[in-house]
Design a protein around this motif. Sequence first.
Motif, short mmCIF file in Angstrom:
data_model
loop_
_atom_site.label_atom_id
_atom_site.label_comp_id
_atom_site.label_asym_id
_atom_site.label_seq_id
_atom_site.Cartn_x
_atom_site.Cartn_y
_atom_site.Cartn_z
N ASN A 174 16.58 14.74 29.29
CA ASN A 174 17.10 13.81 30.27
C ASN A 174 18.45 13.23 29.83
OD1 ASN A 174 17.46 11.74 32.16
ND2 ASN A 174 15.25 11.46 32.38
N PRO A 175 19.48 13.41 30.65
CA PRO A 175 20.82 12.92 30.23
C PRO A 175 20.90 11.40 30.19
CG PRO A 175 20.90 13.91 32.42
CD PRO A 175 19.52 14.14 31.92
N SER A 176 20.09 10.71 30.98
CA SER A 176 20.19 9.25 30.99
C SER A 176 18.84 8.65 31.36
CB SER A 176 21.25 8.81 32.00
OG SER A 176 21.24 7.41 32.10
N THR A 177 18.23 8.07 30.39
CA THR A 177 16.92 7.46 30.62
C THR A 177 16.80 6.20 29.78
OG1 THR A 177 14.55 7.89 30.67
CG2 THR A 177 15.74 8.78 28.81
N LEU A 178 15.85 5.38 30.13
CA LEU A 178 15.65 4.16 29.36
C LEU A 178 14.67 4.47 28.24
CD1 LEU A 178 16.60 1.20 29.62
CD2 LEU A 178 14.37 0.70 30.60
N VAL A 179 15.13 4.32 27.00
CA VAL A 179 14.26 4.60 25.86
C VAL A 179 13.81 3.28 25.24
CG1 VAL A 179 14.16 5.62 23.54
CG2 VAL A 179 15.40 6.80 25.36
N ARG A 180 12.51 3.13 25.08
CA ARG A 180 11.98 1.92 24.40
C ARG A 180 11.25 2.40 23.16
NH1 ARG A 180 11.01 -2.95 27.17
NH2 ARG A 180 8.98 -3.18 26.19
N LYS A 181 11.68 1.92 22.03
CA LYS A 181 11.06 2.33 20.76
C LYS A 181 10.36 1.14 20.14
CE LYS A 181 11.55 6.39 19.93
NZ LYS A 181 10.46 7.16 19.51
N THR A 182 9.08 1.29 19.90
CA THR A 182 8.35 0.22 19.22
C THR A 182 8.46 0.45 17.73
OG1 THR A 182 6.86 0.04 21.07
CG2 THR A 182 6.09 -0.89 18.99
N ARG A 183 9.01 -0.49 17.03
CA ARG A 183 9.21 -0.39 15.58
C ARG A 183 8.25 -1.35 14.90
NH1 ARG A 183 11.46 3.80 14.37
NH2 ARG A 183 12.51 2.97 12.53
N ARG A 184 7.36 -0.83 14.09
CA ARG A 184 6.34 -1.68 13.45
C ARG A 184 6.39 -1.58 11.94
NH1 ARG A 184 2.28 -3.65 16.96
NH2 ARG A 184 2.18 -2.35 18.82
N LEU A 185 6.19 -2.71 11.27
CA LEU A 185 6.04 -2.74 9.82
C LEU A 185 4.64 -2.20 9.48
CD1 LEU A 185 7.37 -6.34 9.16
CD2 LEU A 185 8.35 -4.29 8.12
N PRO A 186 4.47 -1.66 8.29
CA PRO A 186 3.12 -1.20 7.92
C PRO A 186 2.16 -2.37 7.70
CG PRO A 186 4.69 -0.82 6.13
CD PRO A 186 5.48 -1.30 7.28
N VAL A 187 2.70 -3.52 7.31
CA VAL A 187 1.88 -4.74 7.17
C VAL A 187 2.68 -5.89 7.80
CG1 VAL A 187 0.68 -4.09 5.04
CG2 VAL A 187 2.88 -5.22 4.89
N LYS A 188 2.03 -7.02 8.02
CA LYS A 188 2.75 -8.13 8.65
C LYS A 188 3.88 -8.62 7.75
CE LYS A 188 -0.08 -9.79 12.25
NZ LYS A 188 -0.20 -10.88 13.18
N GLY A 189 4.99 -9.04 8.37
CA GLY A 189 6.14 -9.48 7.59
C GLY A 189 7.06 -10.37 8.41
N LYS A 190 8.34 -10.40 8.02
CA LYS A 190 9.29 -11.29 8.66
C LYS A 190 10.21 -10.49 9.59
CE LYS A 190 12.55 -14.87 7.52
NZ LYS A 190 13.53 -15.33 6.57
N ILE A 191 10.38 -10.98 10.79
CA ILE A 191 11.25 -10.30 11.76
C ILE A 191 12.65 -10.92 11.64
CG2 ILE A 191 11.53 -9.61 14.18
CD1 ILE A 191 8.84 -8.74 12.82
N LEU A 192 13.66 -10.10 11.50
CA LEU A 192 15.01 -10.60 11.22
C LEU A 192 15.90 -10.65 12.47
CD1 LEU A 192 15.54 -8.50 7.97
CD2 LEU A 192 14.69 -10.83 8.13
#
Lengths: 368, 592
Positions: A10-28
């Motif tokens: 697809n030349p133009s689409t909305l991409v949403r990537k869920t990025r997760r830490l392996p354990v709970k931590g601090k979001i910057l």
Amino acid sequence: MGNISGLTINPSTLVRKTRRLPVKGKILVKQGDYVEGNDIIARADMPGFLEVLKVAEKLGIEPIELRDVLIAGEGENVKQGQVLAALKYFFGLFKSEYKSPADGNVEYVSNVTGHVGLRRKPKFVELKSHISGKIAEILSGEGAVVETRASLVQGIFGLGGERQGKIKVFNTDFIMPEAITEEFSGAVLVIRGNIDSTGLKKAVRIKVAGVVCGGIFGKDLNEFLGYEIGSAVTGLEDIGLTVIITEGFGEMKMSERTFKLFSSLNGKSASIDGTTQVRAGVIRPEIIVPIREPGKVSAQENESETKLEIGSNIRLIRSPYFGRTGIVTEMPAAPSIISTGSRLRVLVARLDSGEIVTVPRANAEIIT
Amino acid sequence: MKTILAADCGSTTTKAILIVRDAKSFHLAGRGEAPTTVEKPFEDVTVGLMNAIYELEEITGRRLSRGGKLLVPGTDSEGADIFLSTSSAGGGLQMLVMGVIKSMTAESAQRAALGAGAIIMDTIAFDDGRTDFQRIERIRNLHPDIILLAGGTDGGTAEHLVDLAELLLAAEPKPRFKHSYQLPVIYAGNISAREQVSGILKNVMEVRTVDNIRPVLEKENLLPAREVIHRLFLEHVMAQAPGYTKLQSWAGTSVIPTPAAVGKIMQQVAQEQKINLLGVDIGGATTDIFSVFNGVFNRTVNANLGMSYSICNVMNESGLQSILRWIPFEISGDQLIEILLNKMIRPTTIPETPEELYIEQAVAREALRLSLYHHIQFAAGLKGIRQERTIGDSFVQAMTGQTLVNLSKVDLIIGSGGVLSHAPERAQAALIMLDAFQPKGIFQLAVDSIFMMPQLGVLSDVNPDAAKEVFHRDCLIPLGTVIVPDGISEPRQKIAEYILRSQDNEESGEIHPGEIKVVPLRTEQIAELEIRPARNIDAGSGRGKIARAKISGGEVGLIFDCRGRPITFPEETEGRINMIKHWFNVVYSGEK
């Protein structure tokens, strides 16, 4: 049978990537922030490895006697080389000691086994955004969702994890190893046809970020990896680059549509990931090229699944028509008998060459 | 109960069947199927189920749902009286097994898990040849649904069990689905170590204790562990998988793992007919082997041997040459690798040419051969136990832990799974099983018509008579009776003469070394077979003795397989290809 998933081109689409830490931590990052692919968006301390130390056995005492000779008790922090337990014998003239093999914390002492559990220091992990885009959502303590408008191509099989680099397109059926030169260090090489094991080794040597190609011969892949692929569950290989094939194994050429899209993206920054899981929870490798300027919304946006019906654009994915594309012209309701003698549901398609073919429905994938 | 709607939510396909009762008995009214939908974008197993049911409605003309909901209970004209389901979607039930000694408690724990329908991801034991560090690394990298921890006899030392618990504590394995809940651990070891094991693990895992699976060495007590595995499967695995809460709420009884349901039906057949049985279910990712010999049931699953996702593992484990030997045309090893790799990455595709069909059937032979080999090793008596000796034992020292599977004593072999159930010709399924298992003696071959044993297995809990009726009427397709004489070692003119007497016919003939011969005998036909073997040849009654048997026919008929055991091949390619082509012609086309 209703829906047959196809690979996204697809030349133009909305991409949403869920990025997760392996354990709970601090979001910057905060919601609405813009990030680049290499930006670190979260950090966490991974609990250290718990090492079981066979202290009583080493000192030659009964497990029940361990606490009597222990110097560092439960909950105490110890340094590498620090004496954890000491045994004096022969009127104190001789001494056996057990020293800590690493820095850590004494988590438990067992009277039953005579073991001491030493928790190593926590490890620091950082989570990168992987794609450039906007932080669309914060997952409290766990990560974030990064959103971007992008060109998206899914491959059929890949190796190696996430990497980024500028796309360099090669319109060739086979790339000669000599064509892979120092100037492509850090780039993502997109090859219309095949690459062999010598080419892959050369790409690693000059630190190419990734290779995206139409196909690869099985023996080349095995030779490059040094082992034989048994199942299509990949992504963790430590091979120095990411490899993605778009069509399949053997002599293959990228489909016209895929190659056209890559050609239009030549020179642009791509985020690639070879992770593949052809099992429950299918994951296909992908090449994401974020579009900086607001683009036209694609009609197929976010449609990863479409109904197979008359008029659908399809790609045939099994011999004798492997790789051919066309349009569905008939969907007979009754099962038909094919040349193997199997009786199954088929479709009739008009291939781009004009040829009319009848194939099992399972051997066609929709091009989205 | 007049109408039963039953489904199997498989890893790739969801199959729904409708069973109805007419004036006389229950029978299959139709079957619908659709892709399983545990993945994105649906992430709800009931979407695929409803698609399968819509197809079933089309085929049977009976309305079974309205507005996305099942019409259960229904009326005389629509809906069904009950809905039942099995599931292996999302990879089925995946377990890690731990025991003290590999061939003793760990093996009992494996049997408990396999009997409950699980796939065993690994077995950890103190004599598994790994270091503690390697064990911890392995446990940490696995994401099982449940861990089964066993070991020791009741009242014995607790030390090794505490060691195992410490390994688990150090590894802190996480469950496959959401990481937010604690991974369940079933403790089924020495009862004296219960408190200590629970104490070590209670903060990081959910510990359930059950009776020891080996309370004394001479006894195996698997039922309590199996029951808890089943309960945890429902509470944890099914509850976490997308759409399963809804699926369970629709079902009239517990949803059970697919292999557990197939095991139930296999055991019932063996019990009812008082026979030794070998069953196989060859799927895309795994191959299950079931056996009942002398009343003892065993199941093994080979998580890495299958016809699509795991097809390259079959190639790696068997070797290219082992697959190539079954292919009736010339093909290079490299070409074969390409074809199998492409099948692995596009697992739902179907062979479109006879050549590719034969290649997949060659792989099936090797997947089955390897799976049976593993099964034979595993399906054994208890190992390491004290044996009471009689005077006779002074002369014959039997080993403990000998396999229970005797391929000369099997009465019925049932094949199931796509490559067997959907083989374009039933005779192909027969030859695949004969080539792969290479059994001896006199036995029957059958296939599951459309792979409906899972649904019948779960139905057997609710209505055993209905399950039995449909099994015999619509599920089991007899392929015929097979005679494999033993003792074919030297070239000779003939192995035996035979006379086949049926109600309306009498036929006689000879069988020769190396040949495979098919005599037509229809499914409903019963015939008397008399075999007069040559000296040193055993046709079922001993060497050189006349054998008589009442046999039944099938889709293929009566098969004399005189190719010897093991089957050997000419070294040069042309001779090998011609030989295989000849077998195909004889069995598939009835060529003399």
